[in-house]
Enzyme design. Structure first.
Site, short mmCIF file in Angstrom:
data_model
loop_
_atom_site.label_atom_id
_atom_site.label_comp_id
_atom_site.label_asym_id
_atom_site.label_seq_id
_atom_site.Cartn_x
_atom_site.Cartn_y
_atom_site.Cartn_z
N ASP A 51 -4.66 -54.88 -6.57
CA ASP A 51 -3.93 -54.20 -7.64
C ASP A 51 -4.60 -52.87 -7.95
O ASP A 51 -5.81 -52.71 -7.75
CB ASP A 51 -3.91 -55.07 -8.90
CG ASP A 51 -3.02 -56.30 -8.75
OD1 ASP A 51 -2.11 -56.27 -7.89
OD2 ASP A 51 -3.24 -57.28 -9.48
N TYR A 79 -14.49 -62.91 -5.41
CA TYR A 79 -14.25 -61.96 -6.49
C TYR A 79 -15.26 -62.15 -7.61
O TYR A 79 -15.78 -63.25 -7.83
CB TYR A 79 -12.86 -62.17 -7.09
CG TYR A 79 -11.71 -61.93 -6.17
CD1 TYR A 79 -11.10 -60.68 -6.08
CD2 TYR A 79 -11.19 -62.96 -5.38
CE1 TYR A 79 -10.02 -60.45 -5.24
CE2 TYR A 79 -10.11 -62.75 -4.53
CZ TYR A 79 -9.53 -61.50 -4.46
OH TYR A 79 -8.46 -61.28 -3.64
N ASP A 93 -2.76 -59.33 -16.98
CA ASP A 93 -3.98 -58.52 -16.90
C ASP A 93 -3.98 -57.48 -18.02
O ASP A 93 -3.08 -57.46 -18.87
CB ASP A 93 -4.14 -57.88 -15.52
CG ASP A 93 -3.02 -56.91 -15.18
OD1 ASP A 93 -2.29 -56.47 -16.10
OD2 ASP A 93 -2.87 -56.57 -13.99
N ARG A 185 -5.55 -63.33 -11.57
CA ARG A 185 -4.87 -63.16 -12.86
C ARG A 185 -4.36 -64.49 -13.38
O ARG A 185 -4.55 -64.86 -14.54
CB ARG A 185 -3.69 -62.21 -12.72
CG ARG A 185 -4.04 -60.75 -12.64
CD ARG A 185 -2.78 -59.93 -12.54
NE ARG A 185 -2.15 -60.01 -11.23
CZ ARG A 185 -0.87 -59.73 -10.99
NH1 ARG A 185 -0.07 -59.41 -12.00
NH2 ARG A 185 -0.39 -59.79 -9.78
#
Length: 328
Positions: A51, A79, A93, A185
């Site tokens: 993103d 992540y 988000d 997310r």
């Protein structure tokens, strides 16, 4: 300044995978377009979209590297994320509009740890509306921007590890190692729902994709500088290195000459079989290499479900060519 900068010369770096550190505010397509301009190379793609607000490892496929994208999809990812509890947004988000807020009274680090641990293992996730997943040919984000909600089918993903690194309410730092297709997310939203306070993804950094780690990633500034000095090739992962988890079949010279024209590999043309598991001729993608170690193509062992035991006839097809990776 970097977005508009151009080099005065092209840079030949070959074919492979470039480990790029994507900055915040850039789409994955922006990065591809920028590097395409810097290298004067039209064949550039990416594996694993990030993103715009996210940062971290973005694998770029250079030249013939674009031919191996489908074989890299199974790379796992790691992540580092920040979950903000108590605030729910429409995009899941920090870029979205606030839908609800909740006080965090009585919330403890132990409760947060217990909630997060529930999401380790195989999960069914519903893709968020603000995503590129297509339903009946239309990306979900387009429907979301039009104010529409579309029914989405749950998808199975795997969270191999989830670790709470720090709790500093309302924020929680997480480390997540997961399979392809996992939405961090959605994971943050789900943890917030389990805790009964809601939540959203505040920040996301991708630390690793398969063998590519953030510590070894090159920035866009690095690419611009190294392309001008002719040193960018040093940062390129070769096609063979990128595919090293696949088994490999080494073929004789005559077979190698035929493989580059798309001909299959007969059993008698096989010089050596290399497999990480030690299991010979298992189904799935296979690297086809010559005796000098050059990667010629990617193939697959044909379905032998109707056959009994091992190969019997030397002329029997051991590997079928799927993608040729060198010039004939």
């Amino acid at each position: 300044m970097l977005r508009g900068a151009q080099t005065s010369q092209s840079c030949e770096i070959g074919d492979g995978v470039l480990n790029v550190s994507k900055p915040a505010g850039w789409t994955s397509h922006d990065v591809v377009a920028k590097v395409r301009g810097l290298l004067r190379e039209s064949k550039i793609g990416h594996a694993g979209t990030l993103d715009p607000a996210a940062t971290g490892v973005l694998p770029l496929l250079i030249g013939r590297g674009t031919r191996i994208a489908e074989y890299l999809l199974d790379w796992d990812k790691e992540y580092q994320a920040v979950l903000r509890l108590g605030v729910t947004t429409d995009t899941q988000d920090a870029t979205g509009a606030t839908l609800a807020t909740c006080v965090l009274d009585g919330l403890t680090a132990d409760r947060i740890q217990q909630a997060a641990s529930r999401f380790q293992g195989r999960l069914m996730q519903i893709p968020p509306m603000y995503s590129a997943v297509k339903v009946r040919g239309v990306p979900l984000y387009k429907a979301a921007r039009a104010g529409k909600s579309v029914m989405r089918k749950p998808r199975e993903v795997t969270v191999y590890e989830i670790e709470v690194l720090e709790v500093n309410l309302p924020d929680v730092s997480l480390r997540v190692r997961c399979s392809k297709g996992t939405y961090i997310r959605t994971l943050c939203v789900d943890i917030g729902e389990v805790l009964g306070v809601g939540g959203h993804l505040l920040a996301l950094e991708r630390r690793r994709v398969g063998p590519l780690v953030l510590e070894q990633a090159v920035t866009l500034e690095d690419i611009a500088r190294r392309s001008m000095t002719g040193r960018l090739a040093e940062s390129l992962l070769s096609l063979d290195e990128a595919l090293r988890t696949l088994p490999a079949v080494v073929v004789d010279q005559r077979t190698g000459q035929r493989v580059v024209h798309g001909a299959p590999v007969p059993l008698r043309g096989v010089m050596e079989w290399e497999s990480p598991t030690g299991e010979p001729y298992r189904r799935g993608p296979v690297r086809i290499k010559d005796q000098a170690g050059r990667l010629l193509a990617i193939g697959a062992v044909p379905d032998r479900s109707g056959a009994s035991g091992a190969f019997q006839d030397p002329a029997e097809i051991a590997v079928v060519v799927e993608k040729v990776l060198v010039e004939a």
